[in-house]
Design a protein around this motif. Structure first.
Motif, PDB file in Angstrom:
ATOM      1  N   VAL A   7       0.867  -1.168   0.000  1.00 25.13           N
ATOM      2  CA  VAL A   7       0.000   0.000   0.000  1.00 25.13           C
ATOM      3  C   VAL A   7       0.906   1.220   0.000  1.00 25.13           C
ATOM      4  O   VAL A   7       1.788   1.347   0.862  1.00 25.13           O
ATOM      5  CB  VAL A   7      -0.918   0.029   1.249  1.00 25.13           C
ATOM      6  CG1 VAL A   7      -1.850   1.223   1.190  1.00 25.13           C
ATOM      7  CG2 VAL A   7      -1.694  -1.271   1.378  1.00 25.13           C
TER       8      VAL A   7
ATOM      9  N   LEU B 226      -0.036   7.404   5.716  1.00 31.89           N
ATOM     10  CA  LEU B 226      -0.222   5.999   6.049  1.00 31.89           C
ATOM     11  C   LEU B 226       0.516   5.580   7.327  1.00 31.89           C
ATOM     12  O   LEU B 226       0.374   4.451   7.770  1.00 31.89           O
ATOM     13  CB  LEU B 226       0.225   5.109   4.886  1.00 31.89           C
ATOM     14  CG  LEU B 226      -0.585   5.238   3.603  1.00 31.89           C
ATOM     15  CD1 LEU B 226       0.053   4.424   2.487  1.00 31.89           C
ATOM     16  CD2 LEU B 226      -2.022   4.809   3.827  1.00 31.89           C
TER      17      LEU B 226
ATOM     18  N   LEU C  79       1.209  -2.527  11.600  1.00 35.90           N
ATOM     19  CA  LEU C  79       1.391  -3.240  10.333  1.00 35.90           C
ATOM     20  C   LEU C  79       1.361  -4.750  10.555  1.00 35.90           C
ATOM     21  O   LEU C  79       0.696  -5.480   9.814  1.00 35.90           O
ATOM     22  CB  LEU C  79       2.708  -2.818   9.678  1.00 35.90           C
ATOM     23  CG  LEU C  79       3.138  -3.581   8.429  1.00 35.90           C
ATOM     24  CD1 LEU C  79       2.105  -3.490   7.333  1.00 35.90           C
ATOM     25  CD2 LEU C  79       4.485  -3.076   7.947  1.00 35.90           C
TER      26      LEU C  79
ATOM     27  N   ILE D 283       3.243  -1.380   4.045  1.00 39.67           N
ATOM     28  CA  ILE D 283       2.523  -0.106   3.963  1.00 39.67           C
ATOM     29  C   ILE D 283       3.544   1.024   3.949  1.00 39.67           C
ATOM     30  O   ILE D 283       4.395   1.117   4.835  1.00 39.67           O
ATOM     31  CB  ILE D 283       1.544   0.070   5.140  1.00 39.67           C
ATOM     32  CG1 ILE D 283       0.477  -1.028   5.094  1.00 39.67           C
ATOM     33  CG2 ILE D 283       0.908   1.460   5.115  1.00 39.67           C
ATOM     34  CD1 ILE D 283      -0.504  -1.011   6.252  1.00 39.67           C
TER      35      ILE D 283
END
Length: 191
Positions: free
Chosen positions: A79, A84, A95, A120
């Motif tokens: 991602v 984020l 995560l 991420i």
């Protein structure tokens, strides 16, 4: 007429051994078929994971582009996007939790456990570089002083990164010790 005689011990043992051998062969065959995972199966796992993560992002109102791929025999979902960091958490704790939830979603959909790797915001690549430096520093200390070096507790992903670096260098070895969440790596001179 019904035979009510008791089979001899020799017959009973032979029949039991035959039945056990047949069951073992069947179990081994089942294990082999369960462990063989094709690239299409792995890609399907990454698609399921991507859908699950996309749903989470929608619920949390986060924007991010999702890439699904298969790398080194593992399904992966990455991602990327701004804002984020809360999904990564302190030292990647959030995560890791999201990765486990995503693996559960894959298991629910396929009935098979997954080795999915979720990343991420490029956190894992950045952390891998940091851990490479930590591992090389530990190796230098071991080679210079000859004493074992104990590293800080790490997640399974982090320990794997360090083991990979240490195992590629001759004269040193690494092993994990302790119990989660305090499991750590010890780097020592090779035997």
């Amino acid at each position: 007429m019904t035979d009510t005689s008791t089979p001899s011990a020799e017959q009973s043992t032979e029949e039991t051994a035959s039945a056990t051998a047949a069951e073992s062969a069947g179990t081994e065959e089942t294990k082999k078929s369960e462990t063989v995972t094709t690239d299409s199966d792995l890609f399907r796992q990454s698609e399921i994971a991507a859908d699950y993560v996309e749903g989470l992002l929608d619920i949390l109102d986060y924007d991010g582009d999702i890439d699904e791929l298969v790398s080194a025999g593992r399904p992966m979902v990455e991602v990327v996007g701004g804002r984020l960091q809360p999904l990564v958490g302190q030292r990647g704790a959030t995560l890791e939790a999201l990765q486990e939830l995503t693996r559960l979603a894959i298991f629910r959909a396929t009935g098979s456990p997954s080795r999915l790797l979720l990343d991420i915001g490029g956190y894992r690549a950045t952390r891998r570089k940091e851990l490479t430096a930590v591992a090389r520093n530990a190796v230098e200390k071991v080679k210079e002083h000859g004493d074992a070096v104990r590293l800080e507790p790490m997640s399974a992903f982090e320990r794997k990164c360090v083991h990979d670096v240490v195992n590629a260098i001759s004269g040193v070895q690494s092993e994990s010790e302790g119990v989660e969440p305090s499991r750590r790596i010890v780097v020592r001179p090779a035997d």
